[in-house]
Design a protein around this motif. Structure first.
Motif: not given
Length: 249
Positions: A83-99
């Protein structure tokens, strides 16, 4: 964004589940946006934002551990670490769009950066934890010399390691035998969550003290779990980390 208490956020994040925790912290629309693949984001995606981490397989047969059930280990690996691996992927991709959102308030970006730290810590420490399991628990090699150098004897180190771990029983956190690359010292560090570790600490032996690591087998008897963990330490892996540490320092 709905305001959450720090205690509630930490409690939710500690379970390792990607979906519910991120929905509560980021909001449903943000999580859905984060699931956009890197290829769908305009322009090239830098490596820091790709979100393509994959879980590492268990380096041992979970059916052959002493005192730790196969069901427990598989659940821990799949649900908490996975679950932590999946969540980290979600977070990294979200950071890209928020940037790319020029008018986005920095404090909103900071909330997701905090998520990045939580999930990264969980992934790293879980990989270290599973990596140092699967052995016969018999300490040998250079790590024993290192332990004697800093703790006087192996027995005294083990007593302190267990006492530190048991101090976290019934709650959450990690116990980490760590070489500090800044101070040059070796200590058993107490960490109450995925984020709070000694700066410059290089993990040599990692013990997960979150209840999900033992409750299925031992209920609230955390001390029995700590004893079982010690019987399954892969000291060859710990010695490999000692050698790697010597190269890096």
């Amino acid at each position: 964004m709905r305001k959450l208490s720090r205690r509630r956020v930490i409690s939710t994040l500690a379970t390792g589940g990607a979906g519910l925790a991120l929905t509560q912290v980021l909001g449903a629309s943000s999580v859905n946006a984060a699931r956009t693949s890197p290829a769908q984001i305009a322009g090239p995606v830098a490596p820091a934002f790709r979100g393509q981490h994959q879980p590492k397989p268990l380096p041992f047969d979970p059916a052959k551990l002493k005192g730790l059930s196969e069901k427990l280990i598989k659940s821990h690996w799949e649900n908490n670490y996975g679950g932590a691996v999946k969540a980290l992927n979600v977070v990294e991709q979200r950071l890209a769009s928020m940037l790319a959102e020029k008018d986005l308030p920095p404090y909103l970006y900071g909330d997701v950066k905090r998520e990045e730290l939580v999930r990264t810590g969980s992934v790293v420490l879980h990989e270290q934890y599973f990596g140092n399991l699967g052995g016969d628990g018999k300490a040998s090699g250079k790590v024993v010399d290192l332990i004697k150098q800093w703790f006087g004897s192996y027995e005294q180190w083990e007593t302190e390691f267990k006492k530190t771990a048991n101090a976290l029983g019934g709650g959450s956190g990690w116990t980490i035998l760590s070489y500090n690359l800044h101070t040059g010292e070796v200590h058993n560090y107490w960490a109450w969550d995925h984020m709070h570790n000694a700066p410059m600490g290089y993990p040599l032996l990692v013990l997960d003290m979150y209840e999900h690591a033992y409750h299925m087998d031992y209920g609230a008897a955390a001390a029995k779990y700590v004893d079982a963990f010690m019987q399954n330490v892969n000291w060859d892996e710990v010695n490999r980390r000692v050698e790697e540490m010597r190269i890096r320092k």
